[in-house]
Design a protein around this motif. Structure first.
Motif, PDB file in Angstrom:
ATOM      1  N   ASN A  89      24.377   5.593  49.146  1.00 10.49           N
ATOM      2  CA  ASN A  89      23.889   4.340  49.707  1.00 10.49           C
ATOM      3  C   ASN A  89      23.992   3.315  48.590  1.00 10.49           C
ATOM      4  O   ASN A  89      23.821   3.642  47.435  1.00 10.49           O
ATOM      5  CB  ASN A  89      22.419   4.457  50.130  1.00 10.49           C
ATOM      6  CG  ASN A  89      22.175   5.606  51.085  1.00 10.49           C
ATOM      7  OD1 ASN A  89      21.470   6.542  50.740  1.00 10.49           O
ATOM      8  ND2 ASN A  89      22.757   5.538  52.250  1.00 10.49           N
TER       9      ASN A  89
ATOM     10  N   VAL B 124      25.565  -6.898  54.039  1.00 11.38           N
ATOM     11  CA  VAL B 124      24.229  -6.352  54.274  1.00 11.38           C
ATOM     12  C   VAL B 124      23.582  -5.906  52.943  1.00 11.38           C
ATOM     13  O   VAL B 124      24.258  -5.796  51.928  1.00 11.38           O
ATOM     14  CB  VAL B 124      24.300  -5.137  55.222  1.00 11.38           C
ATOM     15  CG1 VAL B 124      24.583  -5.592  56.644  1.00 11.38           C
ATOM     16  CG2 VAL B 124      25.351  -4.143  54.763  1.00 11.38           C
ATOM     17  N   HIS B 125      22.285  -5.669  53.016  1.00  8.45           N
ATOM     18  CA  HIS B 125      21.566  -5.294  51.796  1.00  8.45           C
ATOM     19  C   HIS B 125      21.716  -3.814  51.451  1.00  8.45           C
ATOM     20  O   HIS B 125      21.530  -3.417  50.311  1.00  8.45           O
ATOM     21  CB  HIS B 125      20.078  -5.618  51.949  1.00  8.45           C
ATOM     22  CG  HIS B 125      19.797  -7.081  51.991  1.00  8.45           C
ATOM     23  ND1 HIS B 125      20.276  -7.961  51.046  1.00  8.45           N
ATOM     24  CD2 HIS B 125      19.097  -7.838  52.870  1.00  8.45           C
ATOM     25  CE1 HIS B 125      19.862  -9.189  51.341  1.00  8.45           C
ATOM     26  NE2 HIS B 125      19.163  -9.137  52.451  1.00  8.45           N
ATOM     27  N   GLN B 126      21.988  -3.035  52.460  1.00 12.89           N
ATOM     28  CA  GLN B 126      22.200  -1.611  52.195  1.00 12.89           C
ATOM     29  C   GLN B 126      23.401  -1.135  52.986  1.00 12.89           C
ATOM     30  O   GLN B 126      23.516  -1.426  54.174  1.00 12.89           O
ATOM     31  CB  GLN B 126      20.965  -0.789  52.610  1.00 12.89           C
ATOM     32  CG  GLN B 126      21.175   0.712  52.395  1.00 12.89           C
ATOM     33  CD  GLN B 126      20.036   1.549  52.941  1.00 12.89           C
ATOM     34  OE1 GLN B 126      18.895   1.104  52.965  1.00 12.89           O
ATOM     35  NE2 GLN B 126      20.350   2.759  53.374  1.00 12.89           N
TER      36      GLN B 126
ATOM     37  N   PHE C 177      19.893  -5.285  57.273  1.00 13.58           N
ATOM     38  CA  PHE C 177      19.939  -3.820  57.238  1.00 13.58           C
ATOM     39  C   PHE C 177      20.437  -3.328  58.585  1.00 13.58           C
ATOM     40  O   PHE C 177      20.071  -3.874  59.620  1.00 13.58           O
ATOM     41  CB  PHE C 177      18.550  -3.240  56.939  1.00 13.58           C
ATOM     42  CG  PHE C 177      18.092  -3.522  55.531  1.00 13.58           C
ATOM     43  CD1 PHE C 177      18.352  -2.636  54.500  1.00 13.58           C
ATOM     44  CD2 PHE C 177      17.419  -4.702  55.247  1.00 13.58           C
ATOM     45  CE1 PHE C 177      17.949  -2.908  53.202  1.00 13.58           C
ATOM     46  CE2 PHE C 177      17.009  -4.988  53.950  1.00 13.58           C
ATOM     47  CZ  PHE C 177      17.268  -4.088  52.925  1.00 13.58           C
TER      48      PHE C 177
ATOM     49  N   TYR D  36      18.028  -4.571  43.419  1.00  7.79           N
ATOM     50  CA  TYR D  36      16.653  -4.203  43.739  1.00  7.79           C
ATOM     51  C   TYR D  36      16.112  -3.389  42.572  1.00  7.79           C
ATOM     52  O   TYR D  36      16.778  -2.470  42.072  1.00  7.79           O
ATOM     53  CB  TYR D  36      16.611  -3.345  44.999  1.00  7.79           C
ATOM     54  CG  TYR D  36      16.898  -4.106  46.259  1.00  7.79           C
ATOM     55  CD1 TYR D  36      15.916  -4.895  46.860  1.00  7.79           C
ATOM     56  CD2 TYR D  36      18.150  -4.044  46.864  1.00  7.79           C
ATOM     57  CE1 TYR D  36      16.177  -5.596  48.030  1.00  7.79           C
ATOM     58  CE2 TYR D  36      18.429  -4.744  48.025  1.00  7.79           C
ATOM     59  CZ  TYR D  36      17.427  -5.518  48.605  1.00  7.79           C
ATOM     60  OH  TYR D  36      17.680  -6.218  49.752  1.00  7.79           O
TER      61      TYR D  36
ATOM     62  N   ALA E  41      13.127  -3.374  57.732  1.00  3.16           N
ATOM     63  CA  ALA E  41      13.206  -3.899  56.365  1.00  3.16           C
ATOM     64  C   ALA E  41      13.677  -5.348  56.344  1.00  3.16           C
ATOM     65  O   ALA E  41      14.096  -5.851  55.313  1.00  3.16           O
ATOM     66  CB  ALA E  41      14.120  -3.028  55.518  1.00  3.16           C
TER      67      ALA E  41
ATOM     68  N   SER F 143      16.061  -8.630  57.814  1.00  2.00           N
ATOM     69  CA  SER F 143      17.461  -8.781  58.205  1.00  2.00           C
ATOM     70  C   SER F 143      18.367  -8.255  57.098  1.00  2.00           C
ATOM     71  O   SER F 143      17.968  -8.126  55.950  1.00  2.00           O
ATOM     72  CB  SER F 143      17.775 -10.251  58.485  1.00  2.00           C
ATOM     73  OG  SER F 143      17.704 -10.976  57.287  1.00  2.00           O
TER      74      SER F 143
ATOM     75  N   ALA G  82      16.477  -3.310  64.224  1.00  2.00           N
ATOM     76  CA  ALA G  82      16.695  -3.101  62.792  1.00  2.00           C
ATOM     77  C   ALA G  82      15.795  -3.964  61.902  1.00  2.00           C
ATOM     78  O   ALA G  82      15.206  -3.458  60.947  1.00  2.00           O
ATOM     79  CB  ALA G  82      18.164  -3.331  62.445  1.00  2.00           C
TER      80      ALA G  82
ATOM     81  N   PHE H  71      22.847  -0.709  47.379  1.00  2.00           N
ATOM     82  CA  PHE H  71      21.825  -1.718  47.658  1.00  2.00           C
ATOM     83  C   PHE H  71      22.125  -3.014  46.926  1.00  2.00           C
ATOM     84  O   PHE H  71      22.320  -3.021  45.715  1.00  2.00           O
ATOM     85  CB  PHE H  71      20.462  -1.192  47.218  1.00  2.00           C
ATOM     86  CG  PHE H  71      20.104   0.126  47.843  1.00  2.00           C
ATOM     87  CD1 PHE H  71      19.392   0.175  49.037  1.00  2.00           C
ATOM     88  CD2 PHE H  71      20.506   1.317  47.251  1.00  2.00           C
ATOM     89  CE1 PHE H  71      19.091   1.400  49.622  1.00  2.00           C
ATOM     90  CE2 PHE H  71      20.200   2.546  47.830  1.00  2.00           C
ATOM     91  CZ  PHE H  71      19.490   2.582  49.024  1.00  2.00           C
TER      92      PHE H  71
END
Length: 462
Positions: free
Chosen positions: A295, A314-316, A199, A255, A195, A197, A191, A297
């Motif tokens: 999704n 997590v970021h996403q 994700f 983002y 992108a 860590s 993973a 973000f």
RNA sequence: GGAGAGGUGGCCGAGUGGUCGAAGGCGCUCGCCUGCUAAGCGAGUGACUGGUGUUGAGCUGGUCCGAGGGUUCGAAUCCCUCCCUCUCCGCCA
């Protein structure tokens, strides 16, 4: 955003709210700026009013009066004709060099230019003041509802109830990342190549479980809870983020696509709530229930090392969101219903959870009252937040100008609510940890089986 | 990306540089008429905001015709930039 009139008339209430929420602004300064802005506005408007009174015909009429000796210069047009700059023009009209119409035009020019200069300075000051007031206004948090416990941190949140029964394990339950790895449901190793860590790369049965959950939740909400499904952009503009309150305070948490000044949504709330931005709805249309998968973000800057193990932060991530636009009279009933709607997902998944009423200090900026749903994760021996259900009252509606016309024909702000229904990664984590078997396999929750081709069990493939 | 057309009130749709917040229509509200309904007739009907006030009555101002600039004494109207929509062409998942 609060009603500025209310802020003016009851500043103490605003101060109290800011103190309870542990965030806010210098209210005294805001009121000062507001007062200055209103004074300046009065002056500007007086000048504009005068200017609007002037047109060639009127001036010509005044001049005719004066030339005919029926009035004096000082008596007409508020005396403004009596300016020194106008004397030569008047003389030329009297001597026949200028026609009356031409003369009136010139005089209009003289008056206008003088007024224009006066206005320019004041208008500039007013614009600056308005901007400052607006900026401060946008930073005032919403009032907490009286039923919300006062407190500074998550420690003071109140557990409202626990639902479901924590099951007893005859073995030491493993954390979800170990299960996911051994069942090849998440690829933690590859993973980060994509992108970095933070994700998640779901694979095989993991990816399918995700999709099953999404479909299950959307079907549940649309078929049983009266929600209309929406599927919208994950990028939204600045106005949207301002409307739901992510901006101006939380720009660095999101983002941003710099070339187009668009933001990746941290929650579908940002896109869905803004659907009706700048609209006046009909009272008969309310309440409006919308649900959307999206999704989400989040930069989560500065949260490294804290609850980041596995797929907790997590970021996403994926989420099914529930959004309501309701009549102000019903919003707190709607909040309770929303909480039930979100909880129903966990009931059906047969996952134990608890309901938290957030204290003032742990609520978000825009919320008046928030319940969190936390699911039990036996492998980590902890509760995971999977839903946050909030009533924003008219706070977002005011920012985004989402209104309705009441039966009395008056325009009022709607109340907006939203809740996760639910956030996926943590649900996946809870499922993995709750449904794990001693032999290393994973039972598929009953309600998800139809969404997974009837699969009842996921076993290690080696 | 190229060419063209357009963006006006809850909706549709006129609009000549000055009295245009803006004709007309629809919708809506109230009233009349019709033994119900529809149709018809009459009146009313924008949002935001300053001042005043019996503090969301009333009165009296201002702003708003996609957004932002500019020209002008004065802009829905003229000019520039940007955004969006539609049509055609190109490109492309």
């Amino acid at each position: 955003m609060l009603d500025l009139k209310l802020v003016r008339s009851d500043p103490d209430r605003v101060r109290d709210a800011m103190k309870k929420k542990g965030q806010g602004i210098d209210l005294h300064k805001l009121l000062e700026l507001d007062r200055a802005a209103r004074e300046t506005r009065t002056s500007v408007e007086a000048l504009r009013h005068q200017r609007k009174q002037w047109n060639p015909k009127k001036i010509q009429g005044y001049l005719a009066e004066v030339l005919a000796g029926r009035s004096s210069l000082a008596d007409v047009a508020n005396g403004v004709l009596d300016l020194p700059e106008n004397q030569p023009i008047l003389a030329q009209i009297e001597s026949g060099v200028l026609e009356l119409g031409q003369g009136a035009g010139q005089i209009l020019g003289v008056l206008g230019r003088r007024r224009k200069a006066e206005l320019a300075q004041l208008e500039k000051e007013l614009a600056e003041l308005d901007l400052k007031v607006r900026d401060m206004e946008l930073h005032i948090p919403n009032f907490p509802h009286p039923s919300v416990p006062v407190g500074q941190s998550a420690k003071e949140n109140r557990v409202v109830r626990e639902c479901g029964v924590k099951q007893e394990f005859r073995f030491q339950p493993r954390p979800h990342w170990e299960i996911a790895r051994s069942l090849a449901m998440i690829d933690f190793d590859r993973a980060p190549k994509l992108a970095g860590s933070g994700f998640i790369l779901f694979t095989g049965p993991g990816a399918r479980l995700e999709r099953a959950l999404v479909n299950f939740m959307l079907d549940l909400h649309t078929e049983n809870h009266g929600f209309r499904e929406i599927s919208g952009p994950v990028l939204v503009n600045r106005d949207c983020m301002l409307g739901t309150g992510q901006l101006p305070k939380f720009e660095s948490d999101m983002y941003r696509i710099e070339s187009d000044d668009l933001f990746l949504i941290p929650t579908a709330e940002a896109s869905v709530t803004n659907i009706f931005r700048d609209e006046i709805l009909d009272e008969a249309e309310l309440p409006i229930y919308l649900t959307a998968f999206s999704n989400c973000f989040r930069r989560e800057a500065g949260s490294y090392g804290k609850q980041t193990r596995g797929i907790q932060r997590v970021h996403q991530f994926d989420k099914v969101e529930l959004v309501k636009f309701v009549h102000p009279d019903t919003s707190y009933d709607e909040l309770e219903k929303l909480l039930e709607t979100a909880g129903k997902v966990l009931d059906l998944l047969e996952l134990p959870y608890r309901v938290l009423l957030l204290c003032t200090g742990d609520m978000t900026f825009a919320s008046a009252k928030t319940y969190d749903l936390e699911v039990w994760a036996p492998g980590m021996d902890s509760w995971l937040e999977v839903s946050s259900c909030s009533n924003f009252e008219d706070f977002q509606a005011r920012r985004a100008r989402i209104r309705f016309r009441g039966q009395d024909r008056k325009v009022k702000f709607v109340h907006t609510l939203n809740g996760s229904g639910l956030a996926l990664p943590r649900i996946v984590a809870a499922i993995l940890e709750t449904y794990q078997k001693e032999d290393g396999s994973l039972a598929v929750p009953r309600v998800l089986r139809p969404y997974m081709g009837g699969l009842e069990k996921i076993s290690p493939t080696g």
